[in-house]
Design an enzyme around this catalytic site. Structure first.
Site, PDB file in Angstrom:
ATOM      1  N   LYS A  49      51.017  36.919  43.146  1.00 34.81           N
ATOM      2  CA  LYS A  49      49.843  36.220  42.609  1.00 34.81           C
ATOM      3  C   LYS A  49      49.334  36.970  41.382  1.00 34.81           C
ATOM      4  O   LYS A  49      48.821  38.081  41.487  1.00 34.81           O
ATOM      5  CB  LYS A  49      48.704  36.163  43.634  1.00 34.81           C
ATOM      6  N   GLU A 108      33.464  52.968  36.819  1.00 33.86           N
ATOM      7  CA  GLU A 108      34.573  52.538  35.973  1.00 33.86           C
ATOM      8  C   GLU A 108      34.085  51.307  35.198  1.00 33.86           C
ATOM      9  O   GLU A 108      33.845  50.243  35.772  1.00 33.86           O
ATOM     10  CB  GLU A 108      35.798  52.150  36.806  1.00 33.86           C
ATOM     11  N   GLY A 166      41.184  46.852  46.369  1.00 32.36           N
ATOM     12  CA  GLY A 166      42.164  47.654  47.120  1.00 32.36           C
ATOM     13  C   GLY A 166      41.664  47.949  48.533  1.00 32.36           C
ATOM     14  O   GLY A 166      42.424  47.877  49.507  1.00 32.36           O
ATOM     15  N   CYS A 195      43.621  50.904  33.306  1.00 30.76           N
ATOM     16  CA  CYS A 195      43.254  51.729  34.461  1.00 30.76           C
ATOM     17  C   CYS A 195      43.134  53.193  34.056  1.00 30.76           C
ATOM     18  O   CYS A 195      42.289  53.913  34.551  1.00 30.76           O
ATOM     19  CB  CYS A 195      44.254  51.540  35.592  1.00 30.76           C
ATOM     20  N   GLU A 253      47.563  50.620  43.189  1.00 27.74           N
ATOM     21  CA  GLU A 253      47.270  51.287  41.914  1.00 27.74           C
ATOM     22  C   GLU A 253      45.892  50.815  41.511  1.00 27.74           C
ATOM     23  O   GLU A 253      45.696  49.647  41.157  1.00 27.74           O
ATOM     24  CB  GLU A 253      48.322  50.908  40.868  1.00 27.74           C
ATOM     25  N   GLY A 308      44.733  46.809  40.726  1.00 21.94           N
ATOM     26  CA  GLY A 308      43.425  46.217  40.443  1.00 21.94           C
ATOM     27  C   GLY A 308      42.324  47.194  40.786  1.00 21.94           C
ATOM     28  O   GLY A 308      42.522  48.414  40.761  1.00 21.94           O
ATOM     29  N   SER A 309      41.172  46.667  41.132  1.00 24.98           N
ATOM     30  CA  SER A 309      40.008  47.524  41.358  1.00 24.98           C
ATOM     31  C   SER A 309      40.083  48.245  42.705  1.00 24.98           C
ATOM     32  O   SER A 309      40.754  47.779  43.638  1.00 24.98           O
ATOM     33  CB  SER A 309      38.734  46.686  41.297  1.00 24.98           C
ATOM     34  N   THR A 310      39.366  49.333  42.807  1.00 32.04           N
ATOM     35  CA  THR A 310      39.294  50.078  44.071  1.00 32.04           C
ATOM     36  C   THR A 310      38.635  49.221  45.152  1.00 32.04           C
ATOM     37  O   THR A 310      39.030  49.253  46.320  1.00 32.04           O
ATOM     38  CB  THR A 310      38.541  51.402  43.846  1.00 32.04           C
TER      39      THR A 310
HETATM   40  P1  NDP Z   1      40.133  42.806  40.921  1.00 31.21           P
HETATM   41  O1  NDP Z   1      40.619  44.066  41.495  1.00 31.21           O
HETATM   42  O2  NDP Z   1      39.108  42.047  41.681  1.00 31.21           O
HETATM   43  O3  NDP Z   1      41.386  41.830  40.695  1.00 31.21           O
HETATM   44  C1  NDP Z   1      42.735  42.246  40.555  1.00 31.21           C
HETATM   45  C2  NDP Z   1      43.645  41.254  41.285  1.00 31.21           C
HETATM   46  O4  NDP Z   1      43.389  41.297  42.690  1.00 31.21           O
HETATM   47  C3  NDP Z   1      43.424  39.801  40.888  1.00 31.21           C
HETATM   48  O5  NDP Z   1      44.658  39.123  40.937  1.00 31.21           O
HETATM   49  C4  NDP Z   1      42.464  39.337  41.953  1.00 31.21           C
HETATM   50  O6  NDP Z   1      42.411  37.957  42.074  1.00 31.21           O
HETATM   51  C5  NDP Z   1      43.030  40.016  43.189  1.00 31.21           C
HETATM   52  N1  NDP Z   1      42.106  40.203  44.303  1.00 31.21           N
HETATM   53  C6  NDP Z   1      40.787  40.465  44.243  1.00 31.21           C
HETATM   54  N2  NDP Z   1      40.286  40.612  45.488  1.00 31.21           N
HETATM   55  C7  NDP Z   1      41.321  40.454  46.357  1.00 31.21           C
HETATM   56  C8  NDP Z   1      41.448  40.478  47.784  1.00 31.21           C
HETATM   57  N3  NDP Z   1      40.408  40.736  48.562  1.00 31.21           N
HETATM   58  N4  NDP Z   1      42.661  40.246  48.326  1.00 31.21           N
HETATM   59  C9  NDP Z   1      43.728  40.011  47.544  1.00 31.21           C
HETATM   60  N5  NDP Z   1      43.676  39.947  46.197  1.00 31.21           N
HETATM   61  C10 NDP Z   1      42.486  40.181  45.597  1.00 31.21           C
HETATM   62  O7  NDP Z   1      39.649  43.045  39.443  1.00 31.21           O
HETATM   63  P2  NDP Z   1      38.584  42.208  38.610  1.00 31.21           P
HETATM   64  O8  NDP Z   1      39.338  41.228  37.804  1.00 31.21           O
HETATM   65  O9  NDP Z   1      37.478  41.658  39.435  1.00 31.21           O
HETATM   66  O10 NDP Z   1      37.999  43.367  37.692  1.00 31.21           O
HETATM   67  C11 NDP Z   1      36.926  44.142  38.172  1.00 31.21           C
HETATM   68  C12 NDP Z   1      37.140  45.598  37.911  1.00 31.21           C
HETATM   69  O11 NDP Z   1      38.365  46.005  38.498  1.00 31.21           O
HETATM   70  C13 NDP Z   1      37.296  45.980  36.459  1.00 31.21           C
HETATM   71  O12 NDP Z   1      36.061  46.111  35.840  1.00 31.21           O
HETATM   72  C14 NDP Z   1      38.008  47.283  36.584  1.00 31.21           C
HETATM   73  O13 NDP Z   1      37.076  48.268  36.873  1.00 31.21           O
HETATM   74  C15 NDP Z   1      38.917  47.077  37.775  1.00 31.21           C
HETATM   75  N6  NDP Z   1      40.297  46.732  37.413  1.00 31.21           N
HETATM   76  C16 NDP Z   1      41.223  47.718  37.458  1.00 31.21           C
HETATM   77  C17 NDP Z   1      42.514  47.453  37.079  1.00 31.21           C
HETATM   78  C18 NDP Z   1      43.558  48.501  37.085  1.00 31.21           C
HETATM   79  O14 NDP Z   1      44.528  48.397  36.349  1.00 31.21           O
HETATM   80  N7  NDP Z   1      43.459  49.517  37.921  1.00 31.21           N
HETATM   81  C19 NDP Z   1      42.926  46.137  36.611  1.00 31.21           C
HETATM   82  C20 NDP Z   1      41.884  45.147  36.663  1.00 31.21           C
HETATM   83  C21 NDP Z   1      40.621  45.469  37.053  1.00 31.21           C
HETATM   84  P3  NDP Z   1      41.509  37.071  41.074  1.00 31.21           P
HETATM   85  O15 NDP Z   1      40.932  37.946  40.025  1.00 31.21           O
HETATM   86  O16 NDP Z   1      42.497  36.106  40.566  1.00 31.21           O
HETATM   87  O17 NDP Z   1      40.439  36.504  41.956  1.00 31.21           O
END
Ligand code: NDP
Length: 491
Positions: A187, A394, A245, A297, A263, A240-242
């Site tokens: 996804k 962050e 995660g 990140c 990550e 994605g975000s902590t």
């Molecule tokens: P998220 O961590 O929420 O999103 C990253 C991915 O995870 C997206 O595909 C999202 O879906 C999906 N996702 C979110 N919640 C869940 C869950 N409970 N179960 C399964 N999948 C999930 O990042 P955001 O876009 O909300 O960004 C917010 C913050 O996250 C940023 O400000 C930054 O601090 C951090 N971030 C860190 C990244 C990194 O590389 N480490 C990358 C992106 C964000 P969808 O968004 O489609 O709903």
């Protein structure tokens, strides 16, 4: 040939990609999401949300494709060959991929072909080469026994990727998973799905058996959750975000234990000693926070500088931040990225307001730029301590804090973050000090006199503390897509 394009003329892939074909889906009427172009804020498309039933179909398809295709059981070199053909096709189709990416994401079209796309193709080749070279082991046992550690793929990997480097992140997940003999249900972020959809299609054109890569579109709470909780998903890989995660770990704990690689976020320090090459340090620091407008990140968002050179470094950083010009991501000349969404830029502004309320001085920047869409000015904050929100949170934007130190140990203490440990930078000409720093800093990656990855894909990336579990890239990422089976035979 110019890379610039008219964003209204791009014919985007539509629907999910399951079993080697597009599964069409309608937009908002089916509960989909309206997407906005970060460069100008215009609504341009709808992203459907895959239901749990559709995710189920994708998982079933992946298992069937694994069984029918012999992907995992054939001579491994056959996997290598297919993945090499896929990487070649990605390079050949770079102009099309670049348009899909630049239209919906924060990535400027002028940076994509030699950057994100070339890197992704090369990383796929890198992982492809592991397929017929890395295997199990024979253990030292007594002569009457034969002990072996065999490796085998997990089965179906569930991957979830973010919006900041959409194509790269898809490559990080798909490359090692497929090379190791798995199938994948992925996804992408709801905001940036198009490059991922297209490269999945290219994989099938390159000879990957249909159904081994399935892309389901949707949001985290519905589609993401359906993937991570699905009993047919054998391993989860997430970037994605902590916060997300943690939710994913909780879901996995409640729905059935499975391996997971995370990550996650960072709040990475860059420590500058007075003996450093100041101009080079300023270049590296500015690039790390201005590239993709800080939406990385590993963004080096906290400068920790020796007090005697703080003023000079501040001036050097301001000079670099002043040069930045916003521009549409579909204009080849653009170098500076927009912020991904209204939500993200609002979040940034609220952290900035809280930071200033707590005493931060804004040396440059501090708000939106005069351009349509979601552009935030490069911002440098001084007068902050370890409790300031801009130092703690962050931000995921072009916002840099600057703190000073006088003693080496003080520098390392300031550099330590209570929550994150993704990356760190050290700038010094003193090799002994650099080595002390690399041992002392609590981060999964330490860069010395630079602040960026190279194209040496053998170097893994991943965090300490709440910045993650496991690694992407490197041999580690390949091995994380295999499980180990111990065999002991009495002869
Ligand atoms: P998220 O961590 O929420 O999103 C990253 C991915 O995870 C997206 O595909 C999202 O879906 C999906 N996702 C979110 N919640 C869940 C869950 N409970 N179960 C399964 N999948 C999930 O990042 P955001 O876009 O909300 O960004 C917010 C913050 O996250 C940023 O400000 C930054 O601090 C951090 N971030 C860190 C990244 C990194 O590389 N480490 C990358 C992106 C964000 P969808 O968004 O489609 O709903």
């Amino acid at each position: 040939m110019t890379l610039s394009f008219d964003p209204n003329t791009v014919d985007l892939p539509k629907g999910h990609f399951i079993g080697g074909r597009t599964i069409s889906a309608s937009g908002p009427t089916s509960g989909g999401l309206t997407l906005h172009r970060p460069s100008d804020g215009e609504a341009f498309a709808d992203c459907p949300i895959a239901s749990a039933d559709l995710v189920d179909q994708a998982v079933e398809t992946a298992h069937k494709a694994l069984k029918d295709s012999g992907w995992a059981s054939q001579r491994p070199r056959e996997r290598t060959k297919v993945l090499h053909r896929w990487a070649d096709l990605i390079e050949q189709e770079a102009p099309t991929i670049a348009r899909f990416e630049a239209l919906c994401s924060t990535r400027p079209v002028g940076q994509l072909i030699q950057g994100d796309i070339a890197i992704t193709a090369e990383q796929i080749r890198f992982f492809a080469e592991f397929a017929d070279k890395e295997g199990g082991d024979v253990a030292p046992t007594s002569d009457g026994e034969l002990g072996m550690i065999l490796t085998e793929p997990h089965g179906v990997v569930g991957a979830i990727t973010p919006w900041n480097f959409p194509l790269n992140m898809a490559g990080w997940k798909l490359g090692p998973a497929l090379a190791a003999g798995n199938a994948v249900v992925l996804k992408p972020s709801e905001m940036t799905p198009y490059s991922t959809l297209y490269v999945a299609e290219l994989a099938v054109r390159a000879g990957l058996p249909a159904g081994l890569v399935n892309i389901v579109l949707g949001d985290g709470p519905t589609t993401g959750q359906a993937i991570t909780s699905h009993p047919g998903i054998d391993k989860v890989s997430f970037t994605g975000s902590t916060r997300a995660g943690s939710d994913i770990m909780e879901t996995i704990a409640r729905s059935g234990i499975k391996p997971v690689t995370l990550e996650l976020g960072g709040k990475s320090p860059q420590v500058v000693f007075a003996d450093a090459n100041l101009e080079k340090a300023a270049d590296a620091i500015a690039a790390s926070i201005l590239s993709n407008a800080g939406q990385a990140c590993v963004a080096g968002s906290r400068v920790v500088v020796e007090a005697s050179i703080a003023e000079a470094l501040t001036a050097a950083l301001v000079t670099r931040m002043e040069r930045v010009k916003p521009g549409f991501t579909w204009d080849e000349a653009t170098q500076y990225s927009p912020i991904i969404s209204e939500t993200q830029i609002n979040r940034m502004e609220s952290i900035l307001a809280a930071s200033r309320a707590q005493g931060a001085d804004c040396v440059i920047g501090g708000g939106r730029m005069d351009h349509p869409g979601y552009f935030h000015a490069p911002t440098l904050l001084t007068g902050v301590d370890h409790t300031n929100p801009a130092v703690v949170e962050e931000i995921f934007g072009p916002i840099l804090t600057l703190q000073t130190f006088t003693e080496e140990e003080e520098a390392f203490a300031i550099a330590d973050h209570p929550v994150y440990g993704l990356a760190a930078g050290v700038f010094t000409r003193d090799l002994s000090r650099a080595m002390r720093a690399t041992r002392r800093l609590q981060a999964g990656t330490v860069w010395v006199n630079r602040y960026s990855r190279s194209r040496d894909h053998i170097l893994p990336t991943g965090g300490f503390k709440r910045s993650g579990i496991g690694k992407d890239l490197g041999r580690e990422a390949y091995e994380a897509n295999l499980r180990r089976k111990t065999v002991l035979i009495t002869l």
